[in-house]
Write a protein that holds these residues in place. Sequence first.
Motif, mmCIF file in Angstrom:
data_model
loop_
_atom_site.group_PDB
_atom_site.id
_atom_site.type_symbol
_atom_site.label_atom_id
_atom_site.label_comp_id
_atom_site.label_asym_id
_atom_site.label_seq_id
_atom_site.Cartn_x
_atom_site.Cartn_y
_atom_site.Cartn_z
ATOM 1 N N CYS A 125 0.831 -1.206 0.000
ATOM 2 C CA CYS A 125 0.000 0.000 0.000
ATOM 3 C C CYS A 125 0.867 1.258 0.000
ATOM 4 O O CYS A 125 1.784 1.399 0.813
ATOM 5 C CB CYS A 125 -0.924 0.003 1.216
ATOM 6 N N ASP A 126 0.565 2.169 -0.925
ATOM 7 C CA ASP A 126 1.270 3.448 -1.011
ATOM 8 C C ASP A 126 0.438 4.615 -0.495
ATOM 9 O O ASP A 126 0.849 5.766 -0.606
ATOM 10 C CB ASP A 126 1.683 3.724 -2.464
ATOM 11 N N TYR A 152 -2.584 5.815 -1.540
ATOM 12 C CA TYR A 152 -3.255 6.659 -2.527
ATOM 13 C C TYR A 152 -4.634 7.110 -2.047
ATOM 14 O O TYR A 152 -5.096 8.187 -2.382
ATOM 15 C CB TYR A 152 -3.423 5.921 -3.856
ATOM 16 N N LEU A 200 -7.592 5.829 -2.836
ATOM 17 C CA LEU A 200 -8.684 5.548 -3.761
ATOM 18 C C LEU A 200 -9.681 4.558 -3.164
ATOM 19 O O LEU A 200 -10.885 4.680 -3.360
ATOM 20 C CB LEU A 200 -8.123 5.024 -5.088
ATOM 21 N N CYS A 201 -9.180 3.594 -2.414
ATOM 22 C CA CYS A 201 -10.055 2.588 -1.803
ATOM 23 C C CYS A 201 -11.090 3.236 -0.883
ATOM 24 O O CYS A 201 -12.249 2.842 -0.868
ATOM 25 C CB CYS A 201 -9.234 1.551 -1.055
ATOM 26 N N ALA A 223 -9.528 -1.537 -8.619
ATOM 27 C CA ALA A 223 -9.059 -0.188 -8.921
ATOM 28 C C ALA A 223 -7.815 0.216 -8.135
ATOM 29 O O ALA A 223 -7.214 1.250 -8.447
ATOM 30 C CB ALA A 223 -10.176 0.814 -8.647
ATOM 31 N N CYS A 224 -7.409 -0.549 -7.163
ATOM 32 C CA CYS A 224 -6.264 -0.174 -6.326
ATOM 33 C C CYS A 224 -5.001 -0.057 -7.184
ATOM 34 O O CYS A 224 -4.548 -1.050 -7.765
ATOM 35 C CB CYS A 224 -6.051 -1.197 -5.219
ATOM 36 N N PRO A 225 -4.393 1.142 -7.269
ATOM 37 C CA PRO A 225 -3.219 1.320 -8.127
ATOM 38 C C PRO A 225 -1.993 0.553 -7.631
ATOM 39 O O PRO A 225 -1.099 0.244 -8.424
ATOM 40 C CB PRO A 225 -2.972 2.824 -8.116
ATOM 41 N N ALA A 226 -1.935 0.227 -6.344
ATOM 42 C CA ALA A 226 -0.787 -0.500 -5.796
ATOM 43 C C ALA A 226 -1.055 -2.002 -5.674
ATOM 44 O O ALA A 226 -0.192 -2.739 -5.221
ATOM 45 C CB ALA A 226 -0.416 0.067 -4.434
#
Length: 81
Positions: free
Chosen positions: A14-15, A17, A19-20, A57-60
């Motif tokens: 996890c970075d 972001y 979004l979640c 959708a999680c970018p990481a």
Amino acid sequence: MARTHTVGIDRIACDGYGLCAELLPELIELDEWGYPVVGSAPLTGEALRHARRAVAACPALALRLDRAPERAPDRKPAQRS
């Protein structure tokens, strides 16, 4: 009985972001550093559909769906005579 799922987080991947938390605000909050804090409620139906969307959708790629452990059926205590 339908299988239920819970949302899990790979905290190393996890970075933060966030979004979640935007996609699943009813289950995920962000801590003071912007990292997700996930509720432990089992997901079914519409909530599960939204959780799948957040995982995808999680970018990481840090979110996942885990199968919730099945609860043993409640048993009535044996009557003593």
